[in-house]
Structures are given as C-alpha cells and as structure tokens.
Scaffold this motif. Structure first.
Motif, PDB file in Angstrom:
ATOM      1  N   ASP A  94      34.437 109.170  20.318  1.00 32.24           N
ATOM      2  CA  ASP A  94      34.704 110.186  21.337  1.00 32.24           C
ATOM      3  C   ASP A  94      33.649 110.199  22.435  1.00 32.24           C
ATOM      4  OD1 ASP A  94      37.080 111.185  20.255  1.00 32.24           O
ATOM      5  OD2 ASP A  94      35.986 112.426  18.820  1.00 32.24           O
ATOM      6  N   ALA A  95      32.617 109.400  22.270  1.00 34.17           N
ATOM      7  CA  ALA A  95      31.524 109.373  23.256  1.00 34.17           C
ATOM      8  C   ALA A  95      31.645 108.196  24.217  1.00 34.17           C
ATOM      9  CB  ALA A  95      30.178 109.311  22.530  1.00 34.17           C
ATOM     10  N   VAL A  96      32.705 107.408  24.074  1.00 33.00           N
ATOM     11  CA  VAL A  96      32.899 106.229  24.906  1.00 33.00           C
ATOM     12  C   VAL A  96      34.272 106.309  25.565  1.00 33.00           C
ATOM     13  CG1 VAL A  96      31.392 104.784  23.489  1.00 33.00           C
ATOM     14  CG2 VAL A  96      33.830 104.942  22.947  1.00 33.00           C
ATOM     15  N   PRO A  97      34.537 105.496  26.583  1.00 27.49           N
ATOM     16  CA  PRO A  97      35.869 105.487  27.206  1.00 27.49           C
ATOM     17  C   PRO A  97      36.959 105.137  26.194  1.00 27.49           C
ATOM     18  CG  PRO A  97      34.274 104.354  28.593  1.00 27.49           C
ATOM     19  CD  PRO A  97      33.582 104.631  27.301  1.00 27.49           C
ATOM     20  N   MET A 102      39.211 102.318  21.339  1.00 24.46           N
ATOM     21  CA  MET A 102      40.270 101.517  20.707  1.00 24.46           C
ATOM     22  C   MET A 102      39.733 100.191  20.191  1.00 24.46           C
ATOM     23  SD  MET A 102      43.444 102.227  23.341  1.00 24.46           S
ATOM     24  CE  MET A 102      44.599 101.251  22.373  1.00 24.46           C
ATOM     25  N   LEU A 103      38.845  99.577  20.967  1.00 25.10           N
ATOM     26  CA  LEU A 103      38.254  98.312  20.530  1.00 25.10           C
ATOM     27  C   LEU A 103      37.401  98.503  19.275  1.00 25.10           C
ATOM     28  CD1 LEU A 103      37.219  96.686  23.940  1.00 25.10           C
ATOM     29  CD2 LEU A 103      39.047  95.947  22.379  1.00 25.10           C
ATOM     30  N   MET A 104      36.719  99.624  19.163  1.00 23.31           N
ATOM     31  CA  MET A 104      35.912  99.903  17.979  1.00 23.31           C
ATOM     32  C   MET A 104      36.794 100.013  16.731  1.00 23.31           C
ATOM     33  SD  MET A 104      33.248 102.657  19.639  1.00 23.31           S
ATOM     34  CE  MET A 104      32.216 102.869  18.185  1.00 23.31           C
ATOM     35  N   TRP A 105      37.891 100.757  16.858  1.00 22.82           N
ATOM     36  CA  TRP A 105      38.807 100.888  15.718  1.00 22.82           C
ATOM     37  C   TRP A 105      39.483  99.553  15.402  1.00 22.82           C
ATOM     38  CZ3 TRP A 105      38.806 104.692  12.384  1.00 22.82           C
ATOM     39  CH2 TRP A 105      38.334 105.951  12.765  1.00 22.82           C
ATOM     40  N   ALA A 106      39.809  98.783  16.444  1.00 25.03           N
ATOM     41  CA  ALA A 106      40.429  97.474  16.223  1.00 25.03           C
ATOM     42  C   ALA A 106      39.459  96.520  15.532  1.00 25.03           C
ATOM     43  CB  ALA A 106      40.892  96.886  17.557  1.00 25.03           C
ATOM     44  N   ALA A 107      38.179  96.609  15.867  1.00 28.15           N
ATOM     45  CA  ALA A 107      37.177  95.755  15.220  1.00 28.15           C
ATOM     46  C   ALA A 107      37.065  96.085  13.737  1.00 28.15           C
ATOM     47  CB  ALA A 107      35.828  95.925  15.915  1.00 28.15           C
ATOM     48  N   LEU A 137      47.089 101.923  12.738  1.00 32.16           N
ATOM     49  CA  LEU A 137      47.653 103.038  13.503  1.00 32.16           C
ATOM     50  C   LEU A 137      46.560 103.850  14.189  1.00 32.16           C
ATOM     51  CD1 LEU A 137      50.451 104.263  11.058  1.00 32.16           C
ATOM     52  CD2 LEU A 137      50.692 102.841  13.089  1.00 32.16           C
ATOM     53  N   ALA A 138      45.388 103.937  13.541  1.00 42.03           N
ATOM     54  CA  ALA A 138      44.284 104.706  14.120  1.00 42.03           C
ATOM     55  C   ALA A 138      43.809 104.127  15.442  1.00 42.03           C
ATOM     56  CB  ALA A 138      43.119 104.772  13.132  1.00 42.03           C
ATOM     57  N   VAL A 139      44.028 102.832  15.660  1.00 44.65           N
ATOM     58  CA  VAL A 139      43.622 102.203  16.922  1.00 44.65           C
ATOM     59  C   VAL A 139      44.311 102.885  18.102  1.00 44.65           C
ATOM     60  CG1 VAL A 139      43.672 100.054  18.252  1.00 44.65           C
ATOM     61  CG2 VAL A 139      43.201  99.990  15.789  1.00 44.65           C
ATOM     62  N   PHE A 140      45.521 103.392  17.872  1.00 49.29           N
ATOM     63  CA  PHE A 140      46.348 103.911  18.962  1.00 49.29           C
ATOM     64  C   PHE A 140      46.448 105.440  18.955  1.00 49.29           C
ATOM     65  CE2 PHE A 140      47.715  99.767  17.467  1.00 49.29           C
ATOM     66  CZ  PHE A 140      47.539  99.011  18.624  1.00 49.29           C
ATOM     67  N   LEU A 141      45.509 106.081  18.285  1.00 50.04           N
ATOM     68  CA  LEU A 141      45.524 107.542  18.214  1.00 50.04           C
ATOM     69  C   LEU A 141      44.733 108.185  19.347  1.00 50.04           C
ATOM     70  CD1 LEU A 141      46.822 109.627  16.409  1.00 50.04           C
ATOM     71  CD2 LEU A 141      44.783 109.599  14.952  1.00 50.04           C
ATOM     72  N   GLY A 142      43.962 107.378  20.066  1.00 52.86           N
ATOM     73  CA  GLY A 142      43.225 107.894  21.207  1.00 52.86           C
ATOM     74  C   GLY A 142      41.932 108.586  20.824  1.00 52.86           C
ATOM     75  N   ASN A 143      41.266 109.160  21.823  1.00 54.46           N
ATOM     76  CA  ASN A 143      40.035 109.920  21.582  1.00 54.46           C
ATOM     77  C   ASN A 143      40.060 111.177  22.441  1.00 54.46           C
ATOM     78  OD1 ASN A 143      39.500 108.958  24.137  1.00 54.46           O
ATOM     79  ND2 ASN A 143      37.549 107.992  23.620  1.00 54.46           N
ATOM     80  N   GLU A 144      38.915 111.783  22.664  1.00 52.66           N
ATOM     81  CA  GLU A 144      38.881 113.070  23.371  1.00 52.66           C
ATOM     82  C   GLU A 144      39.292 112.976  24.835  1.00 52.66           C
ATOM     83  OE1 GLU A 144      35.150 114.980  22.907  1.00 52.66           O
ATOM     84  OE2 GLU A 144      35.616 115.719  20.904  1.00 52.66           O
TER      85      GLU A 144
END
Length: 470
Positions: A94-97, A102-107, A137-144
C-alpha cells in the motif's frame, strides 16, 4: 470515470486484512521451504531438483530452477520470498504505486510456483495449489490507490466455495462413516498429525462426535452457497466458515490449509459493517481491462474443476494446469479406523540379532514416544512427518524417498538430521537402521492416569529390515 459497478470501497477493510493475512501465509510457506529443502530436494537431497528437471520439461512444470539450480540459488529464492512476504505483511504493497504493488504480489506467486513445481512428492499437498491460486488472484486485488474490484472478490468467493463444497461432496461420496455420522469416532486419532488437543477431542462423548460430523456437513455443503447471497448474509456465512476452520485448527495440524481458508473467508466480509469505508478512487482503465481479462480466463479454466465437482468420480486436490491457476480440492474422502506408525531405529552394532539394542529416532510432529504430547506446528508444515504418515498407509507412498532417507541416516547427514527432533547417535552414525510398523491408539482416561502416556502402541510387522550402507 466512476466504475461503481466494477469496484466497491465497502471491502477496503476486508482487502487490507486479506492481503496482510495472505502475506503471512506466504511467509510461513517460504520459511518452510528455506528450512527444509536441502534434505528433501537439494543437490544431495532425497529427491534432488536437478534430477527432476532433467527428465521433466519446463512446459510441464514451469520453474525458475529449470534455468539454473544450486542450493545457494534455491535458498536465495526462498529467503527472498520470505523477505518480500514480510514486507507485504508490514503494508509495503500500500506504500507503492498500484503497478509496483501488483509486481510484488506477482513475484511472490512466481517464486512459490517455481518451488512447488520442482517439489515433487514433498509438495503434492492440496494447500500448495490453494496458496498459488489464492496468490494469483491477490495480484489483481489492487491496493489503497483503488477500490477493491468486485470481480476479483467474486473469484475469491468462487475459490472458497470450491474448497468447502468440494470437501463436503468428497465426504458424502466417499466413506460411509460420513453418511452415518461416525467418522469422528476415529478421525481425531487417525488424522495425519494430531495436535495437543486431539486426545481430548477423541475422548469426547460419541453423541458429540455425531454433532461434529453433522455440523461439518452443514458448514461444507450448505453454508458455502450463502457466500453468493447479498450482505450481510454472505458475511454471516463467512463467519461460520471461520468458526469451523478454527475448530479444525484446534483439533489437528493441517499446515496452512485451515488458516488459508480463513483468509479466503475474510475476503467475503463486508468491511463497511465494521467501519465506515474511505472514499477510494475508481481503478484506472488499464487495471480494469486486466481484471476483466483475468476473470474471463479463470471462468474458462473453471469448467473442468466445476465438472469434477459434479462427477461421481470426483478427484480431490488436483491441478488442471501447470500454473495451478484453478484447481480442485477436498480431503478425507476415506477415514482410517486404525492408526499405524513407522518407527525408525538404529544400532551401532554391526550385526543384528535378538539381543541387539536398537535406539529410536524422534520426529518433530508425528507420534513416536508414547509419553510425548502431540505438538502444535500448523501453519508450519513438517513435510517429512506428513509423508511418514502416508508411508504407514502404504509402502507405495514411500517408494521414491524412504530408502534415500535411510541412507542419509546411515551417513549421519546433517541436513536430514535437522528435520528430526531426536538423533540417538550424536557422536557417530549408526551401523544399521531398520523401520518397524506399530499400531498406535490414544490411551483411555484410565490408562492416561496410570501410565502418563498419551498413546499405546503394539508392534505389527517390519517395514524395512536392518539395512547398512553398501
């Protein structure tokens, strides 16, 4: 552009809790891999990764380790995954764009997929695929930066439905004890790895076991349907699933299966019932297009798992694609009535005879010493202990790894011994190792008071005759 139909701020709190909790499960999974891989699948492990990748092509099991494998590289991936998961637990996503999040979750997903796809027997458990499907699925859940997309929330409910409903169906179609409500007369005693409260659960009055079994059917066959009803009914259904899973957590050790199911249930909770949601912006167009495409992909891939649910020959814990994107789940279609355990022993005498003194190896989680209270290890996964349970059911489950395991005991292999709780040969490895099959049962209340033992065991037969290094 306000995509009110596409995203809902009502689930901002649910997403926050879901993402933090999922990252915590990832953390445990990567720690399990980092701390156990050398003995199991390392270069000198029982089932080495290089040997596996030499015979299985990349397209059948996509993994970074097809490109390169060394124990150091694997350790870097596992510890790197643990560090990334810890950062996401702390809220880094939530602290990054949005794109970086998404890239973090994909990694995380790609790293764990790489491990699972070369893990062989040691990674053949349903919760591995469940973590990967949830993580994808979490990759595509978005952030804040954006309101949670409704389509991904729906896919998470669809996943939770398949986990619970599939487990319920496999029971009704399987062992008759589920239909006559007697399975829990045995299950707490014969489950793969009992916990510290399992003895007490087993000793509950039989009428309560009937209630347990009936409640399980309701929780797995009726409640999941309510996940697709309007709020607050869906939230109530999610809460009932959480309560059921906590009961399973208390009664046994099922790695992170129950905890991950709880995490999925939290995603179905309407956070606005707990706290007023902030005004989050609608997602950017590129993100919306990507979510729609992923939803279409998952729905297409769901056809075979859905057919499997309806099939009389329902398979459980099966992946239909090498990326583990959409899978089928289930557990305990058959419940054992008798518990058998393999006891592994060694001796420093060079010849085995009637008077040979054998000393027993102690495992961390599986029953051994009858006076030892079972420990709570979940969500941490003791892979060797679990496979020992399967080996006791049938030697076929141990064909690929048990002999290498014994050889490493005879060599005094340090990494293998680290998987155990007690090494009876601290100074030098044994000359001979054998394995015997025992019948284990929980002691009665009277036996427990008189002997202090939690288990009673009687020998059944030899599992492996005395063996030495060739």
């Amino acid at each position: 552009m306000e995509w009110f139909w596409f995203a809902s701020s009502d689930y901002w709190l649910s997403r926050l809790v879901f993402q933090r909790a999922l990252a915590a499960v990832y953390l445990v999974a990567f720690l399990t891999a980092a701390l156990q891989f050398r003995a199991l699948i390392g270069e000198r492990g029982m089932l080495p990764v290089p040997r596996y990748t030499a015979r299985v092509p990349f397209r059948a099991a996509p993994s970074l380790f097809h490109r390169h494998y060394s124990d150091r590289f694997f350790a870097g991936c596992a510890w790197g995954g643990a560090a990334l998961a810890l950062a996401l637990v702390a809220g880094a996503g939530d602290a990054v764009p949005l794109a970086v999040s998404m890239l973090m979750w994909a990694a995380l997903w790609a790293l764990y997929l790489s491990i699972v796809n070369v893990g062989q027997t040691w990674y053949g458990f349903g919760w591995e695929s469940l973590l990967l499907e949830t993580g994808f699925l979490a990759v595509f859940l978005g952030n804040e930066e954006t309101a949670p997309p409704v389509l991904v929330l729906f896919l998470l409910r669809w996943l939770l439905f398949r986990v619970e409903f599939g487990a319920g169906l496999i029971k009704l179609r399987g062992d008759s004890c589920w239909r006559d409500l007697t399975c829990l007369d045995y299950h707490h005693e014969t489950q793969p790895m009992p916990g510290p409260l399992s003895w007490y659960f087993h000793r509950l009055p039989r009428p309560l076991h009937r209630v347990e079994t009936a409640a399980n059917h309701v929780a797995q066959l009726a409640v999941p349907v309510l996940l697709f009803t309007p709020q607050p009914v869906a939230t109530v259904a999610a809460g009932l699933i959480v309560v059921t899973q906590l009961w399973l957590v208390a009664s046994g050790n099922f790695a992170w299966l129950n905890w991950l199911t709880i995490v999925l249930a939290l995603a179905a909770v309407d956070g606005s019932l707990v706290a007023a949601p902030p005004a989050l912006p609608a997602p950017p167009l590129w993100f919306g297009v990507l979510v729609v495409a992923v939803t279409a992909l998952v729905l297409v891939l769901s056809v075979r798992p859905a057919r499997n649910l309806l099939s009389r020959r329902q398979a459980m814990n099966r992946s239909f694609d090498p990326l583990h994107l959409v899978n089928t789940y289930g557990a305990f279609g058959t419940v054992g009535r008798v518990r058998q355990e393999i006891v592994v022993e060694g001796t420093d005498e060079t010849t085995a005879g009637p008077d040979t003194v054998w000393r027993e190896y102690g495992f961390r989680g599986k029953p051994g010493d009858v006076r030892r209270l079972p420990r709570q290890f979940a969500p941490y996964h003791l892979r060797l202990d679990w496979m020992m349970w399967f080996a006791a059911l049938s030697p076929a489950y141990a064909r690929s790894w048990f002999q290498p395991f014994v050889e490493r005991l005879l060599e005094g292999d340090r990494d293998t011994l680290r998987l155990l709780a007690h090494n009876p040969f601290p100074d030098a490895p044994p000359a001979l190792v054998r394995a015997r099959l025992y019948r284990y049962r929980f002691t009665t209340r009277e036996e427990r008071r008189e002997t202090g033992a939690w288990w009673h065991r009687t020998p059944v037969r030899d599992f492996l005759p005395p063996t030495r290094l060739v």
